[in-house]
Write an enzyme that holds these catalytic residues in place. Structure first.
Site, short mmCIF file in Angstrom:
data_model
loop_
_atom_site.label_atom_id
_atom_site.label_comp_id
_atom_site.label_asym_id
_atom_site.label_seq_id
_atom_site.Cartn_x
_atom_site.Cartn_y
_atom_site.Cartn_z
N ILE A 14 36.72 59.35 35.03
CA ILE A 14 36.11 58.62 36.14
C ILE A 14 37.18 58.07 37.08
O ILE A 14 37.08 58.19 38.31
CB ILE A 14 35.20 57.50 35.63
CG1 ILE A 14 34.01 58.08 34.87
CG2 ILE A 14 34.71 56.61 36.79
CD1 ILE A 14 33.14 57.05 34.18
N GLU A 32 21.56 43.25 29.33
CA GLU A 32 20.86 44.23 30.16
C GLU A 32 19.45 44.45 29.60
O GLU A 32 19.31 44.81 28.44
CB GLU A 32 21.63 45.55 30.20
CG GLU A 32 22.98 45.42 30.92
CD GLU A 32 23.75 46.72 31.04
OE1 GLU A 32 23.28 47.75 30.50
OE2 GLU A 32 24.80 46.74 31.69
N HIS A 82 23.27 48.82 36.45
CA HIS A 82 23.82 49.88 35.61
C HIS A 82 23.31 51.26 36.07
O HIS A 82 22.80 52.05 35.28
CB HIS A 82 23.47 49.65 34.14
CG HIS A 82 24.46 50.26 33.19
ND1 HIS A 82 24.72 49.73 31.94
CD2 HIS A 82 25.27 51.34 33.30
CE1 HIS A 82 25.63 50.47 31.31
NE2 HIS A 82 25.98 51.44 32.12
N GLY A 100 25.34 53.33 38.14
CA GLY A 100 26.46 54.08 38.69
C GLY A 100 26.42 55.57 38.40
O GLY A 100 26.78 56.38 39.25
#
Length: 248
Positions: free
Chosen positions: A94, A204, A223, A225
């Site tokens: 990433i 979350e 969350h 991405g």
């Protein structure tokens, strides 16, 4: 980690897959950088004089005989990515995708990675390798890209945050607990960093009473991405197509 020479001698083909989820994560990281630098939540909510008054701002019109009205809301401290320094903590798949995009924005990229990186990688991805403390003191944007483990829990704590510039931003698209929660709250409260943007959270779905949400300089996304799930399906399709080619 694959013996390429051994595979070749055994007649085994080795192929790679550039995962779309990693590309999506890189795009999201740069979006968070831009959102912080351009103060996007604020600038999109101060379009009218009424909007400005609600935020305690005073509208002072420009003399249009001499200039147009750029930034007529007079929002201070808007930043540009070009010529700024992006610090990447970790340099996996990433982070490599982030570095390529940051290069396109004209950013200087520095990397902190426990294991050594080759000169070939540094040249290809156009980065400088530095120690973590140097990365924190030099960066305008600090972006986290290390895996979550016992070793990386609270990797960014009070001491690390204190090394950052007061004008710098922290971006976390890895795992929330890599950053010490209370230390981040304190840094935002004291203004020792300019802001932070997280795609990952300590709970979350995020707890609505989360202290971080009370700071306008904290940006949160749920969350997302690596979304959409089509990225994974398209990766699987590419993988199957590569497998099919191996048997042709």
């Amino acid at each position: 980690r694959i013996d390429l020479k051994g595979c070749k001698s055994a007649g085994i083909q080795v192929r790679t897959l550039r995962r779309r989820t990693n590309i999506a994560m890189a795009e999201h990281t740069l979006m968070l950088c831009l959102t912080l630098a351009k103060q996007f939540p604020l600038v999109t909510s101060t379009l009218s004089i009424e909007d400005m008054l609600l935020r305690g701002m005073v509208y002072r019109p420009f003399d249009t005989r001499h200039t147009a009205s750029p930034n007529y809301a007079r929002i201070p401290n808007l930043q540009t990515l070009h010529d700024s320094t992006l610090g990447l903590i970790g340099f996996g798949e990433i982070a490599k995708e982030v570095a390529m995009r940051a290069n396109s924005f004209g950013m200087r990229v520095i990397v902190s990675q426990p294991t050594g990186l080759s000169a070939e990688e540094a040249q290809h991805f156009r980065f400088e390798q530095v120690k973590l403390n140097d990365l924190l003191t030099q960066s305008d944007f600090v972006s986290i890209h290390v895996p979550f483990s016992e070793k990386t829990t609270n990797l960014i704590d009070q001491n690390e945050l204190s090394l950052m510039k007061r004008s710098a931003f922290l971006i976390n698209t890895a795992r929330a607990r890599i950053v010490n929660h209370d230390a981040l709250v304190n840094a935002l409260q004291m203004g020792s960093i300019a802001g932070a943007a997280f795609d990952v959270h300590y709970e979350e779905p995020i707890d609505p009473t989360e202290k971080l949400l009370s700071y306008p300089q904290f940006i949160a996304t749920p969350h997302v991405g690596g979304a959409s799930r089509m990225n994974g399906l398209m990766d699987a399709q590419t993988l199957l197509m590569q497998c099919a080619q191996c048997f042709q």
